[in-house]
Design a protein around this motif. Structure first.
Motif, PDB file in Angstrom:
ATOM      1  N   ALA A  19       6.538 -20.805   3.679  1.00  0.00           N
ATOM      2  CA  ALA A  19       6.893 -20.340   5.016  1.00  0.00           C
ATOM      3  C   ALA A  19       8.037 -19.351   4.938  1.00  0.00           C
ATOM      4  N   PHE A  20       8.025 -18.385   5.837  1.00  0.00           N
ATOM      5  CA  PHE A  20       9.167 -17.523   6.061  1.00  0.00           C
ATOM      6  C   PHE A  20       9.115 -17.080   7.502  1.00  0.00           C
ATOM      7  N   ASP A  21      10.184 -16.484   7.989  1.00  0.00           N
ATOM      8  CA  ASP A  21      10.229 -16.148   9.408  1.00  0.00           C
ATOM      9  C   ASP A  21       9.203 -15.093   9.759  1.00  0.00           C
ATOM     10  N   SER A  22       8.957 -14.942  11.049  1.00  0.00           N
ATOM     11  CA  SER A  22       7.935 -13.978  11.498  1.00  0.00           C
ATOM     12  C   SER A  22       8.517 -12.582  11.429  1.00  0.00           C
ATOM     13  N   TYR A  23       8.547 -12.035  10.211  1.00  0.00           N
ATOM     14  CA  TYR A  23       9.222 -10.761   9.987  1.00  0.00           C
ATOM     15  C   TYR A  23       8.496  -9.599  10.609  1.00  0.00           C
ATOM     16  N   TYR A 175      -4.484   0.100  -7.648  1.00  0.00           N
ATOM     17  CA  TYR A 175      -3.715   0.308  -6.416  1.00  0.00           C
ATOM     18  C   TYR A 175      -4.599   0.142  -5.182  1.00  0.00           C
ATOM     19  N   ALA A 176      -5.852   0.576  -5.266  1.00  0.00           N
ATOM     20  CA  ALA A 176      -6.764   0.447  -4.128  1.00  0.00           C
ATOM     21  C   ALA A 176      -6.946  -1.018  -3.738  1.00  0.00           C
ATOM     22  N   THR A 177      -6.962  -1.914  -4.718  1.00  0.00           N
ATOM     23  CA  THR A 177      -7.077  -3.342  -4.444  1.00  0.00           C
ATOM     24  C   THR A 177      -5.842  -3.851  -3.716  1.00  0.00           C
ATOM     25  N   LEU A 178      -4.662  -3.425  -4.191  1.00  0.00           N
ATOM     26  CA  LEU A 178      -3.408  -3.811  -3.545  1.00  0.00           C
ATOM     27  C   LEU A 178      -3.370  -3.317  -2.103  1.00  0.00           C
ATOM     28  N   LEU A 179      -3.762  -2.066  -1.887  1.00  0.00           N
ATOM     29  CA  LEU A 179      -3.748  -1.480  -0.549  1.00  0.00           C
ATOM     30  C   LEU A 179      -4.712  -2.216   0.381  1.00  0.00           C
ATOM     31  N   GLU A 180      -5.915  -2.478  -0.104  1.00  0.00           N
ATOM     32  CA  GLU A 180      -6.934  -3.138   0.724  1.00  0.00           C
ATOM     33  C   GLU A 180      -6.540  -4.579   1.037  1.00  0.00           C
ATOM     34  N   SER A 181      -5.792  -5.214   0.142  1.00  0.00           N
ATOM     35  CA  SER A 181      -5.379  -6.600   0.358  1.00  0.00           C
ATOM     36  C   SER A 181      -4.462  -6.747   1.566  1.00  0.00           C
ATOM     37  N   LEU A 182      -3.810  -5.662   1.971  1.00  0.00           N
ATOM     38  CA  LEU A 182      -2.898  -5.729   3.111  1.00  0.00           C
ATOM     39  C   LEU A 182      -3.631  -5.987   4.420  1.00  0.00           C
ATOM     40  N   VAL A 183      -4.953  -5.880   4.420  1.00  0.00           N
ATOM     41  CA  VAL A 183      -5.727  -6.223   5.611  1.00  0.00           C
ATOM     42  C   VAL A 183      -5.620  -7.722   5.891  1.00  0.00           C
ATOM     43  N   SER A 184      -5.539  -8.533   4.832  1.00  0.00           N
ATOM     44  CA  SER A 184      -5.531  -9.984   5.006  1.00  0.00           C
ATOM     45  C   SER A 184      -4.286 -10.669   4.461  1.00  0.00           C
ATOM     46  N   ASP A 185      -3.520  -9.990   3.628  1.00  0.00           N
ATOM     47  CA  ASP A 185      -2.327 -10.594   3.036  1.00  0.00           C
ATOM     48  C   ASP A 185      -1.077  -9.825   3.449  1.00  0.00           C
ATOM     49  N   THR A 186       0.042 -10.518   3.451  1.00  0.00           N
ATOM     50  CA  THR A 186       1.334  -9.880   3.692  1.00  0.00           C
ATOM     51  C   THR A 186       2.298 -10.361   2.613  1.00  0.00           C
ATOM     52  N   PHE A 187       3.333  -9.594   2.375  1.00  0.00           N
ATOM     53  CA  PHE A 187       4.342 -10.046   1.423  1.00  0.00           C
ATOM     54  C   PHE A 187       5.709  -9.514   1.838  1.00  0.00           C
ATOM     55  N   VAL A 188       6.738 -10.143   1.321  1.00  0.00           N
ATOM     56  CA  VAL A 188       8.112  -9.687   1.533  1.00  0.00           C
ATOM     57  C   VAL A 188       8.662  -9.217   0.196  1.00  0.00           C
ATOM     58  N   ASP A 244      18.781  -0.080  -8.737  1.00  0.00           N
ATOM     59  CA  ASP A 244      18.234  -1.230  -8.034  1.00  0.00           C
ATOM     60  C   ASP A 244      18.558  -1.111  -6.548  1.00  0.00           C
ATOM     61  N   ILE A 245      17.521  -1.094  -5.726  1.00  0.00           N
ATOM     62  CA  ILE A 245      17.685  -0.994  -4.279  1.00  0.00           C
ATOM     63  C   ILE A 245      17.334  -2.355  -3.674  1.00  0.00           C
ATOM     64  N   PRO A 246      18.309  -3.081  -3.136  1.00  0.00           N
ATOM     65  CA  PRO A 246      18.054  -4.426  -2.610  1.00  0.00           C
ATOM     66  C   PRO A 246      17.389  -4.383  -1.230  1.00  0.00           C
ATOM     67  N   LEU A 247      16.203  -3.803  -1.202  1.00  0.00           N
ATOM     68  CA  LEU A 247      15.474  -3.629   0.056  1.00  0.00           C
ATOM     69  C   LEU A 247      14.628  -4.866   0.325  1.00  0.00           C
ATOM     70  N   LYS A 248      14.985  -5.613   1.355  1.00  0.00           N
ATOM     71  CA  LYS A 248      14.200  -6.784   1.747  1.00  0.00           C
ATOM     72  C   LYS A 248      13.392  -6.407   2.980  1.00  0.00           C
ATOM     73  N   LYS A 249      12.075  -6.379   2.812  1.00  0.00           N
ATOM     74  CA  LYS A 249      11.215  -5.897   3.900  1.00  0.00           C
ATOM     75  C   LYS A 249       9.844  -6.561   3.841  1.00  0.00           C
ATOM     76  N   GLY A 250       9.380  -7.024   4.970  1.00  0.00           N
ATOM     77  CA  GLY A 250       8.028  -7.540   5.062  1.00  0.00           C
ATOM     78  C   GLY A 250       7.036  -6.398   5.084  1.00  0.00           C
ATOM     79  N   VAL A 251       5.948  -6.541   4.351  1.00  0.00           N
ATOM     80  CA  VAL A 251       4.934  -5.476   4.271  1.00  0.00           C
ATOM     81  C   VAL A 251       3.585  -6.039   4.710  1.00  0.00           C
ATOM     82  N   ASN A 252       3.000  -5.406   5.706  1.00  0.00           N
ATOM     83  CA  ASN A 252       1.619  -5.689   6.083  1.00  0.00           C
ATOM     84  C   ASN A 252       0.918  -4.355   6.295  1.00  0.00           C
ATOM     85  N   LYS A 253      -0.217  -4.349   6.967  1.00  0.00           N
ATOM     86  CA  LYS A 253      -0.975  -3.101   7.084  1.00  0.00           C
ATOM     87  C   LYS A 253      -0.314  -2.080   8.001  1.00  0.00           C
TER      88      LYS A 253
END
Length: 280
Positions: A19-23, A175-188, A244-253
């Motif tokens: 679980a994580f917050d609704s980013y 990379y195309a697989t990673l990009l297409e996965s954003l339709v159903s997956d999200t990550f931070v 090193d860039i400490p960028l914390k960001k949720g990524v979805n489509k």
């Protein structure tokens, strides 16, 4: 008596839930992770000095390939061999599945180009624009699943035109697989390790280009923010070719990253650390 939030935390732990917050609602990823309990067969990544806590990691390499086209044949050239007016920075786009489906129409407005003209972005081996008529010389330098953003110019003239291909490649998965996965997956993500080729002035100048962070919602709402890589240089750091860039960001489509690539920087890598992953 347990509070509401304590009850929810306890329930998540008992069900082994991630679980994580609704980013995506608040564009925030500051809540602590509730991790799955490890099993005997699980493989984990532990924190090491200099790296954040992370559950996964992938490497994105962005590069520019230059070609001249004459009588239907492409010839690969170095950036230094370009006509003087073509020696300008070109943009690269990362993620942004929603905008990719429109040919990155929105991001192209945010990153205008001079002299060069945008072509239609494509995934190699999936959809190659017929107007480019790529030959074996070009295709030999591409990997299946690479994202290619083409730029064309009528220069240098005299029957010869120019093609620049900004190529996005992922080492661990196509990379195309990673990009297409954003339709159903999200990550931070919680850090980007920005590595340029070497410590030459040309490579280090790449850090002067801000990284844009963009969000385009389902109904077209658009907002942006920018990060300066140079602001994260540390005086005590011995490696000039790494930041090193400490960028914390949720990524979805809806989320995209973008920056310019200097014509003589040619290639760089973003090693991206993933804090947590969630399926929609």
């Amino acid at each position: 008596m347990l509070t509401n939030s304590e009850s929810q935390l306890l329930q998540a732990l008992e069900t082994h839930a991630d679980a994580f917050d609704s980013y995506f609602e608040g564009d925030s990823a500051d809540a602590p992770i509730i991790s799955r309990r490890p099993s005997a067969s699980s493989v984990g990544l532990t924190k090491t000095k200099g790296n954040p806590t992370f559950s996964a990691q992938f490497d994105i390499t962005a590069s520019i390939q230059y070609y001249t086209l004459n009588t239907g044949a492409y010839t690969k050239i170095a950036g230094s061999a370009l006509s003087a007016t073509l020696k300008v920075a070109l943009p690269m786009f990362l993620f942004g599945w929603n905008d990719f489906k429109t040919g990155y129409a929105k991001l192209q407005n945010q990153f205008p180009v001079a002299v060069w003209s945008y072509g239609v972005p494509f995934v190699f081996n999936s959809r190659v624009p017929s107007e480019l008529a790529l030959d074996a010389t070009v295709m030999a330098n591409l990997v299946k699943g690479d994202l290619c953003i083409p730029f064309t110019s009528s220069l240098p003239g005299g029957g010869t035109t120019s093609l620049a291909l900004v190529v996005i490649h992922c080492t661990q998965v196509a990379y195309a697989t990673l990009l297409e996965s954003l339709v159903s997956d999200t990550f931070v993500m919680n850090m980007i390790r920005y590595v340029v080729q070497d410590e030459t002035a040309a490579s280090l100048a790449q850090y002067s280009n801000n990284i844009g962070i963009f969000k385009q919602s389902l109904f077209g709402k658009f907002n942006s923010d920018f990060v300066s890589p140079n602001s994260f240089k540390k005086p005590e750091q011995q490696q000039k070719s790494l930041i090193d860039i400490p960028l914390k960001k949720g990524v979805n489509k809806e989320i995209a990253l973008a920056t310019y690539i200097n014509y003589d920087a040619v290639t760089f890598t973003w090693s991206t650390f993933v804090w947590t992953v969630k399926k929609l």
